[in-house]
Design a protein around this motif. Structure first.
Motif, mmCIF file in Angstrom:
data_model
loop_
_atom_site.group_PDB
_atom_site.id
_atom_site.type_symbol
_atom_site.label_atom_id
_atom_site.label_comp_id
_atom_site.label_asym_id
_atom_site.label_seq_id
_atom_site.Cartn_x
_atom_site.Cartn_y
_atom_site.Cartn_z
ATOM 1 N N ASP A 204 -1.971 -10.414 -6.068
ATOM 2 C CA ASP A 204 -2.676 -11.016 -4.933
ATOM 3 C C ASP A 204 -3.493 -9.929 -4.231
ATOM 4 O O ASP A 204 -2.916 -9.011 -3.646
ATOM 5 N N PRO A 205 -4.832 -10.009 -4.283
ATOM 6 C CA PRO A 205 -5.648 -8.979 -3.629
ATOM 7 C C PRO A 205 -5.461 -8.928 -2.117
ATOM 8 O O PRO A 205 -5.830 -7.940 -1.488
ATOM 9 N N LYS A 206 -4.854 -9.947 -1.543
ATOM 10 C CA LYS A 206 -4.618 -9.955 -0.102
ATOM 11 C C LYS A 206 -3.316 -9.255 0.283
ATOM 12 O O LYS A 206 -3.143 -8.866 1.436
ATOM 13 N N GLN A 207 -2.391 -9.116 -0.688
ATOM 14 C CA GLN A 207 -1.058 -8.640 -0.341
ATOM 15 C C GLN A 207 -0.556 -7.463 -1.175
ATOM 16 O O GLN A 207 0.350 -6.743 -0.723
ATOM 17 N N ASP A 208 -1.109 -7.239 -2.349
ATOM 18 C CA ASP A 208 -0.439 -6.367 -3.323
ATOM 19 C C ASP A 208 -1.071 -4.994 -3.519
ATOM 20 O O ASP A 208 -0.695 -4.279 -4.453
ATOM 21 N N PHE A 209 -2.005 -4.610 -2.650
ATOM 22 C CA PHE A 209 -2.659 -3.303 -2.784
ATOM 23 C C PHE A 209 -2.630 -2.556 -1.457
ATOM 24 O O PHE A 209 -2.646 -3.169 -0.398
ATOM 25 N N TYR A 210 -2.592 -1.215 -1.540
ATOM 26 C CA TYR A 210 -2.753 -0.440 -0.304
ATOM 27 C C TYR A 210 -4.117 0.225 -0.229
ATOM 28 O O TYR A 210 -4.528 0.715 0.829
ATOM 29 N N ASN A 211 -4.845 0.265 -1.343
ATOM 30 C CA ASN A 211 -6.271 0.608 -1.336
ATOM 31 C C ASN A 211 -6.871 0.063 -2.626
ATOM 32 O O ASN A 211 -6.175 -0.591 -3.406
ATOM 33 N N SER A 212 -8.147 0.334 -2.853
ATOM 34 C CA SER A 212 -8.814 -0.286 -3.999
ATOM 35 C C SER A 212 -8.306 0.220 -5.343
ATOM 36 O O SER A 212 -8.510 -0.425 -6.373
ATOM 37 N N GLY A 213 -7.624 1.358 -5.340
ATOM 38 C CA GLY A 213 -7.189 1.936 -6.613
ATOM 39 C C GLY A 213 -5.712 1.894 -6.884
ATOM 40 O O GLY A 213 -5.263 2.334 -7.949
ATOM 41 N N TYR B 56 11.408 1.279 5.443
ATOM 42 C CA TYR B 56 9.970 1.443 5.678
ATOM 43 C C TYR B 56 9.402 0.217 6.399
ATOM 44 O O TYR B 56 8.590 0.337 7.331
ATOM 45 N N GLU B 57 9.816 -0.968 5.945
ATOM 46 C CA GLU B 57 9.301 -2.205 6.536
ATOM 47 C C GLU B 57 9.730 -2.344 7.994
ATOM 48 O O GLU B 57 8.937 -2.763 8.849
ATOM 49 N N LEU C 155 2.158 -0.440 2.805
ATOM 50 C CA LEU C 155 0.883 -0.772 3.445
ATOM 51 C C LEU C 155 0.196 -1.897 2.679
ATOM 52 O O LEU C 155 0.177 -1.895 1.444
ATOM 53 N N VAL C 156 -0.345 -2.846 3.403
ATOM 54 C CA VAL C 156 -1.088 -3.953 2.797
ATOM 55 C C VAL C 156 -2.528 -3.879 3.269
ATOM 56 O O VAL C 156 -2.796 -3.912 4.472
ATOM 57 N N GLU C 157 -3.452 -3.752 2.315
ATOM 58 C CA GLU C 157 -4.879 -3.712 2.645
ATOM 59 C C GLU C 157 -5.603 -4.701 1.744
ATOM 60 O O GLU C 157 -5.651 -4.514 0.527
ATOM 61 N N GLU C 158 -6.140 -5.739 2.331
ATOM 62 C CA GLU C 158 -6.785 -6.786 1.545
ATOM 63 C C GLU C 158 -7.985 -6.225 0.780
ATOM 64 O O GLU C 158 -8.780 -5.464 1.327
ATOM 65 N N GLN C 159 -8.105 -6.631 -0.488
ATOM 66 C CA GLN C 159 -9.188 -6.172 -1.348
ATOM 67 C C GLN C 159 -10.126 -7.323 -1.696
ATOM 68 O O GLN C 159 -9.702 -8.480 -1.787
ATOM 69 N N THR C 160 -11.376 -6.976 -1.894
ATOM 70 C CA THR C 160 -12.361 -7.960 -2.326
ATOM 71 C C THR C 160 -12.541 -7.842 -3.834
ATOM 72 O O THR C 160 -12.911 -6.770 -4.322
ATOM 73 N N PRO C 161 -12.245 -8.886 -4.584
ATOM 74 C CA PRO C 161 -12.398 -8.809 -6.041
ATOM 75 C C PRO C 161 -13.805 -8.391 -6.437
ATOM 76 O O PRO C 161 -14.787 -8.770 -5.805
#
Length: 326
Positions: free
Chosen positions: A252-261, A312-313, A165-171
């Motif tokens: 990359d906060p746009k690609q490398d997280f599935y949530n803020s944590g 998965y992808e 899952l990819v979820e964009e994060q705001t720094p």
């Protein structure tokens, strides 16, 4: 799964919260460096449980290095959550081992400190079926519960809905040197852990993992680092190259997280690359790729993991295309 590994085949363990098993791909580090560093991650692991996990590790393996997640020591200790966090760890231990019983008594002490209405002695921490008795009437069996199932990917968390899952994060903007007081239970646990490390003369490295902090978590993390540095304990942070013992990790906060944590698989690959390179450069961990006892457990796992990620992808792609068409 960890206890079933051949004795003296694990040269490092990485202990902590979900900030361990979502970030460290042990099979990748083995594939590329030959190091056997196994993650023992528990969701929101209680801070006072760390020495007991180490003690459990030392009954099965003789690791040259113990990595410890800093997140347990930046958490708040809330009675209801503390109960669940401690039980998750104890439920993975051998039921009547002396170490597990000591952990149970420590948890009783902490729970009573957090809430004086809680009993000073609670037998359900020693005999967990008193707490979980409903399992007996719900068709659960010992071979499918209580942590007895084999893990396919050497401790790395895999979930078809979250791992890719990819979820964009705001720094988040924060003062990289600001500090805040730790939760009293967590602070006491940290000092007790440092005493334990000294008594056992253990080689340890505290590791922080990237997340998008809110509130006082970042200042608390800085306070943890202050305490570690005061005690001369090795520590490393991936937040900023401007802080002591830190260097930048190219996430990359746009690609490398599935949530803020938590990072997703793509962020975990980058984290594992950076940390395994650091371990290879600064710690004398052996290359186990030619060891038959290790090969039987570790060879081929990373390839299998990558194949599963690809599945998965592929599974995710039609859902994403359908959502886009709507």
């Amino acid at each position: 799964t960890f206890r079933n590994l051949e004795k003296n085949t694990v040269d490092g363990v990485y202990i902590g919260t979900s900030g361990v098993d979502r970030y460290w791909i042990s099979a990748k580090a083995y594939e590329e460096y030959g190091m056997t560093v196994y993650p023992l991650g528990f969701d929101a692991m209680a801070s006072w449980m760390v020495p007991y996990v180490i003690e459990d590790v030392l009954t099965n393996q003789s690791p040259e290095l113990i990595l410890i997640d800093t997140r347990p020591f930046t958490q708040e200790s809330v009675p209801e959550e503390a109960d669940a966090r401690s039980r998750r760890v104890m439920d993975a231990m051998s039921l009547f081992s002396p170490n597990r019983i000591r952990a149970a008594f420590k948890t009783m002490e902490v729970m009573h400190t957090l809430d004086e209405s809680q009993p000073e002695f609670d037998i359900s921490y020693i005999l967990p079926f008193i707490k979980y008795h409903s399992k007996w009437s719900m068709g659960f069996r010992f071979d499918t519960n209580l942590g007895s199932r084999e893990h396919k990917f050497l401790g790395f968390y895999m979930n078809d809905s979250l791992t890719v899952l990819v979820e964009e994060q705001t720094p988040v903007q924060y003062d990289p040197r600001g500090t805040a007081e730790l939760d009293p239970i967590s602070e006491k646990a940290l000092y007790e852990l440092l005493d334990y490390i000294g008594e056992k003369d253990l080689n340890v490295l505290f590791v922080d993992t990237p997340q998008f902090f809110e509130g006082e978590e970042m200042p608390r993390a800085n306070r943890v680092y202050q305490i570690l540095e005061e005690h001369g304990v090795d520590c490393i942070s991936f937040y900023s190259g401007d802080t002591p013992n830190g260097f930048t990790l190219d996430l990359d906060p746009k690609q490398d997280f599935y949530n803020s944590g938590h990072v997703n698989y793509y962020g975990a690959e980058k984290f594992t690359d950076a940390l395994s390179a650091h371990l290879d450069a600064h710690y004398d961990l052996p290359d186990r790729r030619s060891d038959p006892a290790v090969q039987s457990e570790w060879d081929g796992v990373y390839r299998s993991l990558c194949d599963t990620i690809h599945e998965y992808e592929l599974r995710k792609k039609p859902a994403a295309e359908a959502a886009a068409s709507e």
